[in-house]
Design a protein around this motif. Structure first.
Motif, short mmCIF file in Angstrom:
data_model
loop_
_atom_site.label_atom_id
_atom_site.label_comp_id
_atom_site.label_asym_id
_atom_site.label_seq_id
_atom_site.Cartn_x
_atom_site.Cartn_y
_atom_site.Cartn_z
N VAL A 7 0.81 -1.23 0.00
CA VAL A 7 0.00 0.00 0.00
C VAL A 7 0.84 1.27 0.00
O VAL A 7 0.32 2.36 -0.15
N VAL A 8 2.15 1.13 0.14
CA VAL A 8 3.01 2.31 0.09
C VAL A 8 3.54 2.49 -1.33
O VAL A 8 3.50 3.57 -1.90
N LEU B 38 2.45 0.86 -4.04
CA LEU B 38 1.30 0.75 -4.94
C LEU B 38 1.41 -0.27 -6.07
O LEU B 38 0.55 -1.10 -6.19
N PHE C 138 -8.74 -11.71 5.26
CA PHE C 138 -8.39 -10.96 6.47
C PHE C 138 -7.76 -9.61 6.10
O PHE C 138 -8.12 -8.56 6.64
N GLN D 138 -7.87 -8.20 3.09
CA GLN D 138 -8.80 -7.46 2.25
C GLN D 138 -9.82 -6.68 3.08
O GLN D 138 -10.24 -5.59 2.71
N ALA D 139 -10.20 -7.26 4.23
CA ALA D 139 -11.17 -6.60 5.10
C ALA D 139 -10.60 -5.30 5.66
O ALA D 139 -11.35 -4.38 6.00
N ARG D 140 -9.27 -5.22 5.77
CA ARG D 140 -8.65 -4.02 6.35
C ARG D 140 -8.20 -3.02 5.30
O ARG D 140 -8.22 -1.82 5.53
N TYR D 141 -7.75 -3.51 4.17
CA TYR D 141 -7.22 -2.60 3.15
C TYR D 141 -8.10 -2.51 1.90
O TYR D 141 -7.78 -1.77 0.98
N GLY D 142 -9.17 -3.27 1.85
CA GLY D 142 -10.09 -3.17 0.72
C GLY D 142 -9.64 -3.98 -0.49
O GLY D 142 -8.57 -4.57 -0.49
N TYR E 47 -8.52 -2.95 -3.04
CA TYR E 47 -7.34 -2.30 -3.62
C TYR E 47 -6.07 -3.08 -3.32
O TYR E 47 -5.10 -3.02 -4.07
#
Lengths: 187, 157
Positions: free
Chosen positions: B45-46, B48, B83, B85-89, B91
Motif C-alpha cells: 500500500v506504500v 502501490l 483478512f 482485504q477486510a482491512r485494506y479493501g 485495492y
C-alpha cells in the motif's frame, strides 16, 4: 442505420474525451488508496500507554460513547511531517476543544516521550503500537494519518498525510463540521 | 572458466536480493511457499504497484509477517487474503476481484470486441450489396448502342 454508424466515431470521441477530462482533474490523486473503513465501525484494538508518558493507553472502547466526534491521529517521533502537523493538532485541541487521541506508530517509547516533552502533548490518550499491528487494523499505509470517529464508534473520515497547509487544514475542518465536531461558524 | 563462473554469479545476485528477510521465513517450507504465493498477490500500500513479496517497505514487511502468522494459526489461503482485504479493501489485491464495482473493468473489453465485430459486419454487408452487378434495362442498352454508333460514325468522318 448509416446515420447512426456515422455518429459512432463522435460517440467514441466523446466517451474518451470525458475520460481524459476526468483524468486531468487536478483534484484527483491517482495514488490515493481508498479506505474501506469509512462509515464502518472502528476496528478492534487495545494499546498500552507509551512508557514514560503520563497519558493513558488507547483501545476501541475509548472511541465510543464520547459526547462529540473525536479525532484520532497516527504519529511517530521519526516522522518529519508529524512535527509540522503537531501544531495544527494542538490548535484543534486548544481552540476548538476537540478530543484528540493518538496512536504512536512503531516508535521507541523513549523517543516518543522526548518528542512529546519537546513539542507538548495535546493527546488525551495515546496507544503505543510498537509492532504496527494496530496500524494494519486501521489499514494505514504510512504516518501521519488522521481519522474522525463518531460517538457510536463509526469511522467518519480519514485523512492520509499531514494536515498541514491551508488546503489540508481547510479540508479537515470541513470534515469536522460535517461530522458535527465543530459548528460551521468556527470554520 | 573462473571468470565465466564469477560472471554468472554476479548476474544472478540481483535474483537473490529479495525483500523477504531470513528472520521472516517460516521453518515449515510448505507454509512458507504458501506465504510466498499469497504475498505475490497482495499489493504494497506504500509502493502501490509492487507486491508485498518484493517490497522493502515497512508496512509490506508487517503484512508479510501477518500473512505468515495467520497461516501458522491454521488459516486457509483464502482466509488470509480475506483478512487483509477486510482491512485494506479490494485495492490490496493485485488481481481485481469480480464484483458489481468491477463489472465494467472485466466486461468492457468483451463489449468493445462485440461492438467492433458489429461495425465490421454492417460495413461488410453494405459493401457486398454495392458490388452486386446490375443488368441494364432495355432502354439503357438502346441508349448505349446509340451512343457507340454515333461515336463510331463521328470517328470515320
Amino acid at each position: 442505420m448509416g446515420r447512426i454508424l456515422a455518429l459512432t466515431p463522435l460517440l467514441i470521441a466523446v466517451v474518451f474525451g470525458g475520460f481524459f477530462l476526468w483524468g486531468l482533474n487536478p483534484e484527483r490523486d491517482p495514488n490515493e488508496v481508498p479506505s474501506v473503513l469509512i462509515s464502518q465501525p472502528a476496528p478492534e484494538f487495545a494499546l498500552e500507554p507509551v512508557a514514560g508518558v503520563d497519558t493513558p493507553g488507547l483501545a476501541r472502547s475509548d472511541l465510543t460513547g464520547n459526547a462529540t466526534p473525536v479525532v484520532m491521529n497516527v504519529f511517530a517521533s521519526w516522522c518529519v511531517p508529524c512535527r509540522a502537523e503537531h501544531a495544527v493538532l494542538t490548535s484543534l485541541v486548544q481552540r476548538d476543544d476537540i478530543t484528540l487521541f493518538g496512536i504512536n506508530y512503531k516508535d521507541k517509547p523513549e523517543d516518543a516521550a522526548r518528542w512529546l516533552a519537546e513539542l507538548g502533548n495535546p493527546y488525551a490518550r495515546i496507544g503505543s503500537d510498537q509492532s504496527g499491528r494496530a496500524g494494519i487494523e486501521w489499514g494505514i499505509s504510512g504516518v501521519p494519518e488522521t481519522f474522525i470517529i463518531g460517538p457510536d464508534g463509526t469511522v467518519l473520515y480519514r485523512y492520509v498525510g499531514p494536515v498541514v497547509g491551508e488546503d489540508a487544514v481547510g479540508k479537515f475542518r470541513e470534515a469536522l463540521v460535517q461530522s458535527g465536531a465543530i459548528s460551521r461558524e468556527d470554520l | 572458466m573462473l571468470r565465466y563462473f564469477s560472471l554468472i554469479l554476479a548476474l544472478s545476485l540481483p535474483l537473490a536480493a529479495l525483500a523477504v528477510e531470513p528472520d521472516e521465513m517460516l521453518d515449515d517450507s510448505a507454509l512458507e511457499s504458501r506465504a510466498r504465493e499469497i504475498s505475490k498477490e497482495l499489493r504494497c500500500v506504500v509502493c502501490l504497484n509492487q507486491d508485498i513479496d518484493s517490497s522493502n517497505a515497512g508496512v509490506a514487511r508487517d503484512l508479510r509477517l501477518l500473512v505468515r502468522e495467520r497461516l501458522v494459526s491454521g488459516d486457509s489461503d483464502k482466509e488470509v487474503v480475506a483478512f487483509i482485504q477486510a482491512r485494506y479493501g479490494d485495492y490490496v489485491l493485485l488481481k481485481p476481484p469480480l464484483n458489481e464495482k468491477t463489472y465494467v473493468l472485466w466486461f468492457a473489453p468483451l463489449g468493445m470486441v462485440a461492438v467492433a465485430i458489429g461495425i465490421v459486419a454492417v460495413a461488410m454487408r453494405k459493401r457486398r450489396k454495392k458490388s452486386v452487378p446490375k443488368v441494364l434495362s432495355d432502354a439503357e442498352e438502346r441508349e448505349i448502342k446509340q451512343f457507340i454508333d454515333q461515336h463510331k460514325s463521328g470517328e470515320t468522318t
